[in-house]
Design a protein around this motif. Structure first.
Motif, PDB file in Angstrom:
ATOM      1  N   ASP A  77       0.936  -1.195   0.158  1.00  0.00           N
ATOM      2  CA  ASP A  77      -0.235  -0.014  -0.047  1.00  0.00           C
ATOM      3  C   ASP A  77       0.810   1.202   0.012  1.00  0.00           C
ATOM      4  OD1 ASP A  77      -2.153  -1.613   0.114  1.00  0.00           O
ATOM      5  OD2 ASP A  77      -2.544  -1.530   2.192  1.00  0.00           O
ATOM      6  N   GLN A  78       0.503   2.199  -0.825  1.00  0.00           N
ATOM      7  CA  GLN A  78       1.385   3.270  -0.919  1.00  0.00           C
ATOM      8  C   GLN A  78       0.821   4.480   0.020  1.00  0.00           C
ATOM      9  OE1 GLN A  78       4.324   2.332  -1.953  1.00  0.00           O
ATOM     10  NE2 GLN A  78       4.634   3.917  -3.607  1.00  0.00           N
ATOM     11  N   ASP A  79      -0.436   4.274   0.442  1.00  0.00           N
ATOM     12  CA  ASP A  79      -0.876   5.311   1.198  1.00  0.00           C
ATOM     13  C   ASP A  79      -1.930   4.530   2.484  1.00  0.00           C
ATOM     14  OD1 ASP A  79      -4.210   5.187   0.437  1.00  0.00           O
ATOM     15  OD2 ASP A  79      -3.073   5.087  -1.340  1.00  0.00           O
ATOM     16  N   ASP A 110      -3.903   3.164  -3.429  1.00  0.00           N
ATOM     17  CA  ASP A 110      -2.742   2.990  -4.495  1.00  0.00           C
ATOM     18  C   ASP A 110      -1.898   2.196  -3.847  1.00  0.00           C
ATOM     19  OD1 ASP A 110      -1.060   3.686  -6.404  1.00  0.00           O
ATOM     20  OD2 ASP A 110      -0.156   5.502  -5.675  1.00  0.00           O
ATOM     21  N   ARG A 111      -1.888   1.003  -4.813  1.00  0.00           N
ATOM     22  CA  ARG A 111      -1.285  -0.256  -4.274  1.00  0.00           C
ATOM     23  C   ARG A 111      -0.243  -0.770  -5.691  1.00  0.00           C
ATOM     24  NH1 ARG A 111      -5.842  -4.321  -1.804  1.00  0.00           N
ATOM     25  NH2 ARG A 111      -5.705  -3.129   0.342  1.00  0.00           N
TER      26      ARG A 111
END
Length: 310
Positions: free
Chosen positions: A209-211, A216-217
């Motif tokens: 997970d980017q957030d 956003d993955r």
């Protein structure tokens, strides 16, 4: 300095290859410390030679025996039945019978296991650093000599990392690649990453997970392959299909081997963003970001402070 500008008259690392095999030829399992001492006795090294040390303080004899033993293990001429123990292999006995007068790196390079162990792209650096050691290289300045040594050490560690990853369960690799990506800064401030490999994973082994909300993955696939078993276009196509299945537009495919040219060309020419990381690159990233490695020693290089004299 000794005659001829050499730092020491102790044989270079290749000079310890045959003595190591000779001592191990008794068929016993040797502990590393005892083996080192027996090799020094076998070669009738003097007390002065045994007392020599390199700049780090390590015994020069121990350092050179260690490199020789590492290469014999890489060539599968010796085996390690347990941690820090060694025993001669049948191939080691055969090699000793063929080359009783000495073995050099050219001989080792005729052994497939030795060649395959060195990551592609590093072989030249490893070879050069062994044959152009600081004590014999006249062309390299001191900083270049340090760089040669570090390059060789990292190449050895990279090869060892890949060999160990290939020997672990596939689940271990999946955890490791996520650790690398998180260490690189992916996963956001919280380092959010999850392994989902196993039966029914749909062709995806991990998600980063980017957030915090997971909006956003990055999806990850990891393949534990032997050195000669390359990843081809069909595997990449299957991964792309898995990404489409979860509505993803980008992913990372990591392997302990290498990718075919067809696989790389396909990944470059499709709309889905696919990053391919082969075994060589994976090992380099593990070293750079400190995954599965630890700092053994650091050196400080100084120069004169010109401002002090003005």
């Amino acid at each position: 300095m000794t005659e001829g500008g050499r730092v020491s008259d102790i044989p270079t690392w290749t000079g310890f290859l045959v003595p190591l095999l000779a001592v191990l030829s008794d068929g016993n399992v040797w502990r590393r410390r005892d083996l080192y001492a027996a090799v020094a006795d076998h070669m009738e090294l003097t007390e002065e030679q045994r007392a020599e040390s390199v700049s780090s303080g390590q015994s020069r004899v121990v350092s050179r025996i260690g490199w020789a033993l590492s290469d014999l293990n890489r060539a599968e001429l010796v085996a390690k039945p347990a941690r820090a123990t060694y025993v001669i292999a049948d191939s080691g006995r055969a090699m000793l019978a063929m080359y009783p007068g000495g073995i050099d790196e050219r001989v080792l390079k005729t052994i497939p296991a030795y060649r395959d162990y060195v990551p592609v792209g590093h072989a030249g650096a490893v070879s050069a650093s062994k044959h152009e050691a600081p004590e014999t290289s006249e062309a390299a300045n001191p900083l270049e000599q340090i760089d040669i040594g570090v390059t060789r050490l990292h190449a050895e560690v990279a090869a060892d990392l890949l060999a160990r990853l290939r020997g672990q369960h596939p689940d271990f690799l999946e955890h490791s690649v996520l650790d690398v990506l998180v260490a690189m800064g992916y996963g956001g401030a919280e380092g959010r990453a999850a392994r989902i490999g196993g039966s029914g994973d749909g062709g995806v082994d991990g998600i980063i997970d980017q957030d915090p909300l997971g909006l956003d993955r990055i999806y990850v696939q990891a393949k534990r392959y032997a050195a000669g078993n390359t990843v081809g276009r069909p595997e990449i196509q299957a991964f792309v299909g898995a990404l489409h299945g979860v509505g993803a537009a980008r992913g990372v495919f990591i392997t302990t081997s290498a990718f075919t040219s067809g696989a790389r060309e396909y990944a470059q020419n499709i709309g889905t963003r696919i990053i391919l990381i082969d075994g060589q690159r994976l090992a380099e990233l593990m070293i750079r970001y400190g995954v599965a490695v630890q700092t053994w020693q650091t050196f400080t290089v100084v120069e004169v402070d010109e401002d002090y004299f003005e």
